[in-house]
Write a protein that holds these residues in place. Structure first.
Motif, PDB file in Angstrom:
ATOM      1  N   LEU A   1      12.327  10.155  -5.561  1.00  0.00           N
ATOM      2  CA  LEU A   1      13.145   8.994  -5.928  1.00  0.00           C
ATOM      3  C   LEU A   1      13.468   8.130  -4.714  1.00  0.00           C
ATOM      4  N   ARG A   2      13.709   8.780  -3.595  1.00  0.00           N
ATOM      5  CA  ARG A   2      13.997   8.031  -2.363  1.00  0.00           C
ATOM      6  C   ARG A   2      12.783   7.225  -1.927  1.00  0.00           C
ATOM      7  N   GLY A   3      11.602   7.814  -2.053  1.00  0.00           N
ATOM      8  CA  GLY A   3      10.375   7.094  -1.718  1.00  0.00           C
ATOM      9  C   GLY A   3      10.145   5.895  -2.618  1.00  0.00           C
ATOM     10  N   GLU A   4      10.405   6.067  -3.902  1.00  0.00           N
ATOM     11  CA  GLU A   4      10.264   4.948  -4.838  1.00  0.00           C
ATOM     12  C   GLU A   4      11.299   3.862  -4.552  1.00  0.00           C
ATOM     13  N   LEU A   5      12.504   4.273  -4.178  1.00  0.00           N
ATOM     14  CA  LEU A   5      13.532   3.289  -3.828  1.00  0.00           C
ATOM     15  C   LEU A   5      13.121   2.488  -2.593  1.00  0.00           C
ATOM     16  N   CYS A   6      12.464   3.153  -1.648  1.00  0.00           N
ATOM     17  CA  CYS A   6      11.997   2.454  -0.440  1.00  0.00           C
ATOM     18  C   CYS A   6      11.038   1.328  -0.795  1.00  0.00           C
ATOM     19  N   ARG A   7      10.223   1.552  -1.829  1.00  0.00           N
ATOM     20  CA  ARG A   7       9.270   0.522  -2.239  1.00  0.00           C
ATOM     21  C   ARG A   7       9.959  -0.634  -2.964  1.00  0.00           C
ATOM     22  N   ASN A   8      11.040  -0.332  -3.686  1.00  0.00           N
ATOM     23  CA  ASN A   8      11.670  -1.344  -4.529  1.00  0.00           C
ATOM     24  C   ASN A   8      12.841  -2.068  -3.875  1.00  0.00           C
ATOM     25  N   VAL A   9      13.525  -1.420  -2.935  1.00  0.00           N
ATOM     26  CA  VAL A   9      14.718  -1.990  -2.308  1.00  0.00           C
ATOM     27  C   VAL A   9      14.426  -2.209  -0.826  1.00  0.00           C
ATOM     28  N   GLN A  10      14.707  -3.401  -0.352  1.00  0.00           N
ATOM     29  CA  GLN A  10      14.439  -3.738   1.044  1.00  0.00           C
ATOM     30  C   GLN A  10      15.627  -3.351   1.916  1.00  0.00           C
ATOM     31  N   LEU A  11      15.563  -2.134   2.475  1.00  0.00           N
ATOM     32  CA  LEU A  11      16.566  -1.651   3.427  1.00  0.00           C
ATOM     33  C   LEU A  11      15.853  -1.103   4.655  1.00  0.00           C
ATOM     34  N   ARG A  12      16.493  -1.216   5.785  1.00  0.00           N
ATOM     35  CA  ARG A  12      15.904  -0.677   6.999  1.00  0.00           C
ATOM     36  C   ARG A  12      15.837   0.846   6.938  1.00  0.00           C
ATOM     37  N   ALA A  13      16.900   1.460   6.466  1.00  0.00           N
ATOM     38  CA  ALA A  13      16.933   2.927   6.325  1.00  0.00           C
ATOM     39  C   ALA A  13      17.481   3.242   4.936  1.00  0.00           C
ATOM     40  N   MET A  14      16.723   4.004   4.166  1.00  0.00           N
ATOM     41  CA  MET A  14      17.149   4.381   2.820  1.00  0.00           C
ATOM     42  C   MET A  14      18.026   5.624   2.916  1.00  0.00           C
ATOM     43  N   PRO A  15      19.186   5.629   2.279  1.00  0.00           N
ATOM     44  CA  PRO A  15      20.068   6.799   2.338  1.00  0.00           C
ATOM     45  C   PRO A  15      19.461   8.005   1.621  1.00  0.00           C
ATOM     46  N   GLN A  16      19.844   9.196   2.073  1.00  0.00           N
ATOM     47  CA  GLN A  16      19.446  10.421   1.381  1.00  0.00           C
ATOM     48  C   GLN A  16      20.269  10.527   0.110  1.00  0.00           C
ATOM     49  N   LEU A  17      19.625  10.964  -0.962  1.00  0.00           N
ATOM     50  CA  LEU A  17      20.282  11.023  -2.262  1.00  0.00           C
ATOM     51  C   LEU A  17      20.864  12.408  -2.507  1.00  0.00           C
ATOM     52  N   ARG A  18      22.111  12.435  -2.955  1.00  0.00           N
ATOM     53  CA  ARG A  18      22.773  13.679  -3.360  1.00  0.00           C
ATOM     54  C   ARG A  18      23.330  13.455  -4.753  1.00  0.00           C
ATOM     55  N   PHE A  19      22.928  14.312  -5.687  1.00  0.00           N
ATOM     56  CA  PHE A  19      23.334  14.142  -7.077  1.00  0.00           C
ATOM     57  C   PHE A  19      24.503  15.051  -7.411  1.00  0.00           C
ATOM     58  N   HIS A  20      25.475  14.501  -8.150  1.00  0.00           N
ATOM     59  CA  HIS A  20      26.674  15.235  -8.563  1.00  0.00           C
ATOM     60  C   HIS A  20      26.952  14.917 -10.027  1.00  0.00           C
ATOM     61  N   PHE A  21      27.594  15.861 -10.719  1.00  0.00           N
ATOM     62  CA  PHE A  21      28.018  15.607 -12.092  1.00  0.00           C
ATOM     63  C   PHE A  21      29.329  14.842 -12.065  1.00  0.00           C
ATOM     64  N   ASP A  22      29.413  13.786 -12.852  1.00  0.00           N
ATOM     65  CA  ASP A  22      30.616  12.954 -12.927  1.00  0.00           C
ATOM     66  C   ASP A  22      31.573  13.565 -13.949  1.00  0.00           C
ATOM     67  N   GLU A  23      32.676  14.103 -13.467  1.00  0.00           N
ATOM     68  CA  GLU A  23      33.628  14.798 -14.326  1.00  0.00           C
ATOM     69  C   GLU A  23      34.717  13.880 -14.874  1.00  0.00           C
ATOM     70  N   THR A  24      34.684  12.612 -14.562  1.00  0.00           N
ATOM     71  CA  THR A  24      35.756  11.722 -14.996  1.00  0.00           C
ATOM     72  C   THR A  24      35.793  11.555 -16.516  1.00  0.00           C
ATOM     73  N   ILE A  25      34.643  11.568 -17.154  1.00  0.00           N
ATOM     74  CA  ILE A  25      34.620  11.416 -18.612  1.00  0.00           C
ATOM     75  C   ILE A  25      35.249  12.631 -19.276  1.00  0.00           C
ATOM     76  N   GLU A  26      34.892  13.811 -18.809  1.00  0.00           N
ATOM     77  CA  GLU A  26      35.475  15.034 -19.368  1.00  0.00           C
ATOM     78  C   GLU A  26      36.974  15.091 -19.088  1.00  0.00           C
ATOM     79  N   ARG A  27      37.387  14.681 -17.904  1.00  0.00           N
ATOM     80  CA  ARG A  27      38.813  14.652 -17.573  1.00  0.00           C
ATOM     81  C   ARG A  27      39.562  13.663 -18.465  1.00  0.00           C
TER      82      ARG A  27
END
Length: 133
Positions: A81-107
């Motif tokens: 996904l990071r590699g694909e983002l590099c192709r689609n978004v023009q940034l000098r350095a693409m951030p590393q992706l960390r995925f988390h579950f969003d608990e706000t809806i359950e809360r």
């Protein structure tokens, strides 16, 4: 007024839009449920992007199991996904992706049930008081 919408916020919004598209159309893992990218938070130095997701379980899976499986799939696909983002978004350095579950809806759902229970209890006690008089 120029600081109301910072660069990291704009980058986070762009990453959220692009990731939603990529996850929907490019990630072809059957363990992945219906994933919604609810929020992306980018660090100030653009080193990391914390991606918060919600999951709708598919194929009769338990919700907790679907969340665990979806997070495993997405964390394993983070490099792709990071590699694909590099192709689609023009940034000098693409951030590393960390995925988390969003608990706000359950809360929010939990708080909604607590409020409804308190209102029901209040109405019941009010009707008992009216009956006693």
């Amino acid at each position: 007024m120029a600081r109301d919408y910072s660069r990291t916020s704009r980058i986070a919004d762009q990453l959220q839009r692009e990731l939603a598209q990529l996850i929907q159309f490019e990630v072809k893992d059957p363990r992945l449920g219906m994933v919604t990218v609810s929020h992306v938070k980018v660090s100030k130095d653009l080193g990391f992007a914390d991606v918060y997701i919600t999951v709708l379980p598919l194929n009769g899976k338990d919700e907790a199991e679907a969340i665990i499986d979806s997070l495993k799939v997405l964390n394993n696909a983070a490099g792709f996904l990071r590699g694909e983002l590099c192709r689609n978004v023009q940034l000098r350095a693409m951030p590393q992706l960390r995925f988390h579950f969003d608990e706000t809806i359950e809360r929010g759902r939990h708080l909604h049930h607590l409020i409804e229970a308190a209102i029901r209890q209040e109405n019941q006690s009010a009707s008992k008081d009216a009956d006693e008089e």
